[in-house]
Design an enzyme around this catalytic site. Sequence first.
Site, PDB file in Angstrom:
ATOM      1  N   GLY A  14       0.810  -1.219   0.000  1.00 35.06           N
ATOM      2  CA  GLY A  14       0.000   0.000   0.000  1.00 35.06           C
ATOM      3  C   GLY A  14       0.834   1.255   0.000  1.00 35.06           C
ATOM      4  O   GLY A  14       0.571   2.201  -0.753  1.00 35.06           O
ATOM      5  N   GLU A  34      11.323   2.765   5.532  1.00 34.03           N
ATOM      6  CA  GLU A  34      10.997   1.378   5.873  1.00 34.03           C
ATOM      7  C   GLU A  34      12.087   0.833   6.788  1.00 34.03           C
ATOM      8  O   GLU A  34      13.258   0.825   6.432  1.00 34.03           O
ATOM      9  CB  GLU A  34      10.890   0.516   4.610  1.00 34.03           C
ATOM     10  CG  GLU A  34      10.804  -0.966   4.848  1.00 34.03           C
ATOM     11  CD  GLU A  34       9.662  -1.367   5.764  1.00 34.03           C
ATOM     12  OE1 GLU A  34       9.930  -2.028   6.784  1.00 34.03           O
ATOM     13  OE2 GLU A  34       8.500  -1.009   5.466  1.00 34.03           O
ATOM     14  N   CYS A  47       2.141 -13.442   1.673  1.00 34.71           N
ATOM     15  CA  CYS A  47       1.496 -14.054   0.509  1.00 34.71           C
ATOM     16  C   CYS A  47       2.457 -14.733  -0.458  1.00 34.71           C
ATOM     17  O   CYS A  47       2.243 -15.874  -0.858  1.00 34.71           O
ATOM     18  CB  CYS A  47       0.708 -12.992  -0.273  1.00 34.71           C
ATOM     19  SG  CYS A  47      -0.057 -11.705   0.696  1.00 34.71           S
ATOM     20  N   LYS A  50       4.592 -17.694   1.038  1.00 34.84           N
ATOM     21  CA  LYS A  50       3.611 -18.723   1.409  1.00 34.84           C
ATOM     22  C   LYS A  50       3.108 -19.451   0.172  1.00 34.84           C
ATOM     23  O   LYS A  50       3.004 -20.687   0.161  1.00 34.84           O
ATOM     24  CB  LYS A  50       2.449 -18.081   2.158  1.00 34.84           C
ATOM     25  CG  LYS A  50       1.324 -19.040   2.503  1.00 34.84           C
ATOM     26  CD  LYS A  50       0.053 -18.281   2.844  1.00 34.84           C
ATOM     27  CE  LYS A  50      -0.516 -17.589   1.613  1.00 34.84           C
ATOM     28  NZ  LYS A  50      -1.732 -16.780   1.925  1.00 34.84           N
ATOM     29  N   TYR A  98      11.027  -3.873  -6.014  1.00 33.81           N
ATOM     30  CA  TYR A  98      10.270  -2.825  -5.329  1.00 33.81           C
ATOM     31  C   TYR A  98      11.107  -1.561  -5.180  1.00 33.81           C
ATOM     32  O   TYR A  98      10.628  -0.443  -5.397  1.00 33.81           O
ATOM     33  CB  TYR A  98       9.810  -3.321  -3.952  1.00 33.81           C
ATOM     34  CG  TYR A  98       8.422  -3.905  -3.949  1.00 33.81           C
ATOM     35  CD1 TYR A  98       7.391  -3.292  -3.256  1.00 33.81           C
ATOM     36  CD2 TYR A  98       8.137  -5.067  -4.656  1.00 33.81           C
ATOM     37  CE1 TYR A  98       6.110  -3.829  -3.253  1.00 33.81           C
ATOM     38  CE2 TYR A  98       6.857  -5.610  -4.660  1.00 33.81           C
ATOM     39  CZ  TYR A  98       5.850  -4.986  -3.957  1.00 33.81           C
ATOM     40  OH  TYR A  98       4.582  -5.504  -3.968  1.00 33.81           O
ATOM     41  N   ALA A 114      10.748   5.452  11.150  1.00 38.13           N
ATOM     42  CA  ALA A 114      10.325   6.845  11.212  1.00 38.13           C
ATOM     43  C   ALA A 114       9.158   6.980  12.180  1.00 38.13           C
ATOM     44  O   ALA A 114       8.323   6.077  12.300  1.00 38.13           O
ATOM     45  CB  ALA A 114       9.915   7.342   9.829  1.00 38.13           C
ATOM     46  N   GLY A 175      -7.407 -20.999  13.758  1.00 43.06           N
ATOM     47  CA  GLY A 175      -8.351 -21.582  12.815  1.00 43.06           C
ATOM     48  C   GLY A 175      -8.662 -20.705  11.625  1.00 43.06           C
ATOM     49  O   GLY A 175      -9.598 -20.987  10.869  1.00 43.06           O
ATOM     50  N   TYR A 177      -7.382 -18.385   8.029  1.00 46.74           N
ATOM     51  CA  TYR A 177      -6.832 -18.834   6.756  1.00 46.74           C
ATOM     52  C   TYR A 177      -5.324 -19.071   6.835  1.00 46.74           C
ATOM     53  O   TYR A 177      -4.802 -19.999   6.197  1.00 46.74           O
ATOM     54  CB  TYR A 177      -7.192 -17.868   5.628  1.00 46.74           C
ATOM     55  CG  TYR A 177      -6.461 -16.544   5.637  1.00 46.74           C
ATOM     56  CD1 TYR A 177      -5.292 -16.386   4.918  1.00 46.74           C
ATOM     57  CD2 TYR A 177      -6.961 -15.452   6.341  1.00 46.74           C
ATOM     58  CE1 TYR A 177      -4.621 -15.168   4.915  1.00 46.74           C
ATOM     59  CE2 TYR A 177      -6.296 -14.246   6.354  1.00 46.74           C
ATOM     60  CZ  TYR A 177      -5.125 -14.109   5.632  1.00 46.74           C
ATOM     61  OH  TYR A 177      -4.458 -12.908   5.643  1.00 46.74           O
ATOM     62  N   ALA A 179      -3.573 -20.132   9.506  1.00 51.94           N
ATOM     63  CA  ALA A 179      -3.395 -21.410  10.179  1.00 51.94           C
ATOM     64  C   ALA A 179      -3.738 -22.571   9.260  1.00 51.94           C
ATOM     65  O   ALA A 179      -2.987 -23.563   9.173  1.00 51.94           O
ATOM     66  CB  ALA A 179      -4.267 -21.461  11.437  1.00 51.94           C
ATOM     67  N   GLU A 181      -3.823 -22.682   5.962  1.00 51.20           N
ATOM     68  CA  GLU A 181      -2.880 -22.804   4.850  1.00 51.20           C
ATOM     69  C   GLU A 181      -1.577 -23.456   5.293  1.00 51.20           C
ATOM     70  O   GLU A 181      -1.051 -24.355   4.628  1.00 51.20           O
ATOM     71  CB  GLU A 181      -2.610 -21.425   4.245  1.00 51.20           C
ATOM     72  CG  GLU A 181      -3.796 -20.872   3.477  1.00 51.20           C
ATOM     73  CD  GLU A 181      -3.612 -19.415   3.055  1.00 51.20           C
ATOM     74  OE1 GLU A 181      -4.315 -18.995   2.124  1.00 51.20           O
ATOM     75  OE2 GLU A 181      -2.781 -18.710   3.661  1.00 51.20           O
ATOM     76  N   ALA A 340      -9.262 -15.692  -1.387  1.00 52.10           N
ATOM     77  CA  ALA A 340      -8.958 -17.111  -1.589  1.00 52.10           C
ATOM     78  C   ALA A 340      -8.161 -17.626  -0.406  1.00 52.10           C
ATOM     79  O   ALA A 340      -7.331 -16.911   0.158  1.00 52.10           O
ATOM     80  CB  ALA A 340      -8.181 -17.318  -2.891  1.00 52.10           C
ATOM     81  N   GLU A 440     -17.591 -25.309 -15.193  1.00 49.89           N
ATOM     82  CA  GLU A 440     -18.829 -25.270 -15.970  1.00 49.89           C
ATOM     83  C   GLU A 440     -20.052 -25.448 -15.074  1.00 49.89           C
ATOM     84  O   GLU A 440     -21.168 -25.044 -15.434  1.00 49.89           O
ATOM     85  CB  GLU A 440     -18.813 -26.324 -17.070  1.00 49.89           C
ATOM     86  CG  GLU A 440     -18.854 -27.763 -16.593  1.00 49.89           C
ATOM     87  CD  GLU A 440     -18.793 -28.750 -17.752  1.00 49.89           C
ATOM     88  OE1 GLU A 440     -19.787 -28.856 -18.498  1.00 49.89           O
ATOM     89  OE2 GLU A 440     -17.736 -29.390 -17.919  1.00 49.89           O
TER      90      GLU A 440
END
Length: 452
Positions: A14, A34, A47, A50, A98, A114, A175, A177, A179, A181, A340, A440
């Site tokens: 972001g 950063e 993401c 993983k 990046y 910062a 429990g 996403y 965990a 995954e 997802a 389908e």
Amino acid sequence: MFDYDLFVIGGGSGGVRAARIASAEGGAKVALAEESRMGGTCVIRGCVPKKLMVFASEMPEAVADARAYGWDATVGAFDWGRFRGSLDRELDRLEAAYRNTLKSAGVVIYDARAVVVDPHRVRLADGQEFSVKHILIATGGRPFVPDVPGAELAVTSNEMFHLEALPKRALVVGGGYIASEFACILHGLGVQVTMMYRGAAILRGFDDEARATVVAAMTKRGIAVQCGVDVARLEQAAGGIAVQGTDGSAQEFDLVMYATGRKPNSGGLGLEALGVGIGARGQILVDEWSQTAVPSIYAVGDVTDRINLTPVAIREGHAFADTVFRGVPTKADHELVASAVFTQPELGSVGLSEEAAKGNGPIEIFSASFRPMRSLFAGRTEDRVLMKLVVDQASQKVLGCHIVGPGAGEMIQLAAIAVKMGATKADFDRTVAVHPTVSEELVTMRKPSRVV
């Protein structure tokens, strides 16, 4: 006269998007600080790594399927060290990309923490201070570990990509996403996996039928899913980590990973003293323009705890830059955001679940559960695919779409376009199917399985 028109604190997706658009397209003088690695949680410890681990964990099953299809294929032992080396190199490449993107856009980068001194001044850890017209906080979130005895023996998702070796036995606490995954990832890599979740069923917030399908598949694959129990204590034992459950159970593992939620990284930035609102979870309170109570200070991404997804943070950052620096007032759209879960099988979802839609009047549920051709031929008869549409009975508008099966993440992205456009069940029905595909079924379900 300010040193910078915009100073961004946080180099995740972001913050980077906002900085790039403000500088390259808005003509602003921009700096970004950063304190860790450029790219933030998604690129460095979320993401991207993983998903690469997901790919790795799927290979044994793919090799087994290959044998069923006539290939003389075998799979040997998994070399974690080799994979980790390749993963580290890929993350280095992405971080460099990046940085180059920011530099090409004219953004000045400071590799330092910062903090905000006042509404128009920031200070770096080395003592440098800058006067700035606008400040954007994009510091993301961090894993949350409950205060239980022995919690220091556990790791979080941050450390999972840097393990020296894979454990033989792992406990995943949580429990959600993340965990779910990691439980599937570790299992696919040959680890004996147990999940422990204090709630009644994992993947809370997703459609009940869809998450039940995922849990059934995880259990059949050999993952022990224990619900209604939490960790009471962790202790170092001779053979590993001894885990005492709140139900009185005692188990031993080589690794305990906590995936019990994330909290916004808003602390220690100097915001509260300036009048920036901070919520109960530590989230920075912003309006629909991502502006805080202090007019010159904005915030986007997970630190605002709105929808904690990378694409949402990118949209929020872009909308901020468009509004403030390009003269194009833009609000980030948080409605009908698809998501997802990269379990095995995957779960894709957009719109309302059956449970959430019930309160809006009568709904029709179109649901198809079947065995997919590819794995059925390979002898994996327990595999199931779920295709589900939640439809408003009066208007016939599709309120939600839920998919469980191989490629669900890819499919839900396309289905989300139709749902976002306000498609009706008739729009789905008049779309000719692509055969033979699992997707389908989305356009061939003619009669509702139930009306609620």
